[in-house]
Design an enzyme around this catalytic site. Sequence first.
Site, short mmCIF file in Angstrom:
data_model
loop_
_atom_site.label_atom_id
_atom_site.label_comp_id
_atom_site.label_asym_id
_atom_site.label_seq_id
_atom_site.Cartn_x
_atom_site.Cartn_y
_atom_site.Cartn_z
CE LYS A 42 0.24 -5.78 -3.19
NZ LYS A 42 1.20 -4.55 -3.31
CE1 TYR B 38 0.62 -6.69 1.43
CE2 TYR B 38 0.03 -9.01 1.36
CZ TYR B 38 0.76 -7.75 0.89
OH TYR B 38 1.54 -8.09 -0.16
CB ALA C 113 15.48 0.84 -4.17
CB ALA D 168 12.58 -3.49 -4.64
CG LEU E 107 4.39 4.45 -1.50
CD1 LEU E 107 4.06 2.84 -1.14
CD2 LEU E 107 4.49 4.54 -2.99
P1 NDP Z 1 9.13 -5.56 1.61
O1 NDP Z 1 8.62 -5.18 2.74
O2 NDP Z 1 10.62 -6.05 1.60
O3 NDP Z 1 9.25 -4.21 0.71
C1 NDP Z 1 8.30 -3.28 0.77
C2 NDP Z 1 8.89 -2.03 0.27
O4 NDP Z 1 8.01 -0.83 0.06
C3 NDP Z 1 10.12 -1.51 1.11
O5 NDP Z 1 11.17 -0.90 0.17
C4 NDP Z 1 9.52 -0.34 1.84
O6 NDP Z 1 10.41 0.68 2.12
C5 NDP Z 1 8.57 0.30 0.87
N1 NDP Z 1 7.34 1.06 1.55
C6 NDP Z 1 6.57 0.48 2.35
N2 NDP Z 1 5.68 1.65 2.74
C7 NDP Z 1 6.26 2.60 1.86
C8 NDP Z 1 5.83 4.21 1.87
N3 NDP Z 1 4.72 4.43 2.57
N4 NDP Z 1 6.56 4.76 1.34
C9 NDP Z 1 7.35 4.33 0.42
N5 NDP Z 1 7.83 2.95 0.46
C10 NDP Z 1 7.29 2.36 1.13
O7 NDP Z 1 8.20 -6.60 0.88
P2 NDP Z 1 8.42 -7.30 -0.41
O8 NDP Z 1 9.60 -7.03 -1.32
O9 NDP Z 1 8.07 -8.79 -0.22
O10 NDP Z 1 7.08 -6.73 -1.13
C11 NDP Z 1 7.23 -5.84 -2.43
C12 NDP Z 1 5.78 -5.75 -3.11
O11 NDP Z 1 5.55 -7.31 -3.27
C13 NDP Z 1 4.71 -5.33 -2.28
O12 NDP Z 1 3.70 -4.64 -2.96
C14 NDP Z 1 4.26 -6.36 -1.75
O13 NDP Z 1 2.73 -6.29 -1.31
C15 NDP Z 1 4.16 -7.44 -2.87
N6 NDP Z 1 4.25 -8.88 -2.78
C16 NDP Z 1 4.87 -9.52 -1.70
C17 NDP Z 1 4.72 -10.82 -1.50
C18 NDP Z 1 5.68 -11.64 -0.53
O14 NDP Z 1 5.30 -12.79 -0.32
N7 NDP Z 1 6.90 -11.05 -0.08
C19 NDP Z 1 3.69 -11.70 -2.32
C20 NDP Z 1 2.79 -10.81 -2.98
C21 NDP Z 1 3.05 -9.38 -3.45
P3 NDP Z 1 11.05 0.67 3.72
O15 NDP Z 1 12.12 -0.30 3.56
O16 NDP Z 1 11.46 1.99 3.86
O17 NDP Z 1 10.11 0.08 4.82
#
Ligand code: NDP
Length: 340
Positions: A158, A154, A9, A14, A62
């Site tokens: 994915k 990365y 979140a 998110a 995770l």
């Molecule tokens: P963010 O880094 O903003 O969000 C990633 C989220 O994943 C954060 O809430 C983070 O929590 C959480 N997270 C990471 N590792 C863990 C873990 N071990 N356990 C629980 N939570 C975890 O990235 P985005 O919002 O940009 O990305 C969200 C999704 O979209 C991802 O799956 C990413 O691969 C995908 N995506 C993003 C793109 C982009 O350009 N932004 C493009 C294509 C796909 P915390 O805040 O605690 O680190």
Amino acid sequence: MSRVLVTGATGFIAGHAIEELIKGGHDVRGTVRSLRDPARTAHLRRIADSLDGSLELVEADLSEDTGWEAAVAGQEYVLHIASPFPAAPPRDEADLIRPAVDGTLRVLSASVRAGVRRVVMTSSLSAVSSGRPRDGERSRSEEDWGDLDRSAPYAKSKILAERAAWDFVTDHPELELVVINPGLVLGPLQHAAARTSVALVRRLLNRELPAVPQLGFAPVDVRDVARAHVVAVEAPGAAGNRYVCAGENVWFGDIARMLSEEFGPQGYRVPTRRMPYWMLWAAGRFDREVRLGLDFVGSAELASSDKARRELGWTMRPVEETVADTGRSLIELGVVRSRS
Ligand code: NDP
């Protein structure tokens, strides 16, 4: 109105998905790694309060089993968005791949046990096209998969996490899966944490780069990505499908020019000069991610979102609006140095 769990979140996408779900009248539960620091989730509470919506936050990581059972309990749908997205590649790629893959399996297993109807998972355009040649003509689509051997950690995380999810639902057909594959996600931030993808815009506005490499991206607005997730929750025919959500190719230099036009009058001197290949090549000697990008200098990122438009009725706002709104929010939130 449905009960929807959103993983990760605190994240960029998110947060917008949560806002969109609450606007749609859904009851939302979000997972965060830790609730200890209320500042990390204050923006979500503010959004929920301002929309008079229902938002509950619970802890789940995770990399651990703890918390997932309770997180999915009573939920009809899950948006599995969480995945490690570090700014720099880790020393050991397993540190990135393991939580992405094992975390996805934890979320899916808990969802099956709790009787969740459908999981919408955020994969990436990199799971579709990473490491594949860009020949300037062939547009990548849902039929395609990235090449593991030619991908950075990365992108590998994915590809492997999405594959693991499809394999999982083959063995558990009672759970519906929809996958969203976004391109480079830009757009306004909800709070002052410069997430990985908007760092590109921050670097330009802060003039952290001397020049701009000729790299092509297929950007998409975070608000449009969030909407795709929410539509995919209930779209009747979406189960079993991947959906690419990405715009037409935009060069890094085009993004720089859009920012320069919008913010130049406010004193931002955005670099727009093209970075010579040798400079990027030299940087690639020290950075494997840059080295992998060298193959793509000068070649456009072509991806088709026709399927999402056709089947989800999905639309995208113009990239100029996305880029300007990204810059504006970085300035307003103080992520970029003020020039006034
Ligand atoms: P963010 O880094 O903003 O969000 C990633 C989220 O994943 C954060 O809430 C983070 O929590 C959480 N997270 C990471 N590792 C863990 C873990 N071990 N356990 C629980 N939570 C975890 O990235 P985005 O919002 O940009 O990305 C969200 C999704 O979209 C991802 O799956 C990413 O691969 C995908 N995506 C993003 C793109 C982009 O350009 N932004 C493009 C294509 C796909 P915390 O805040 O605690 O680190």
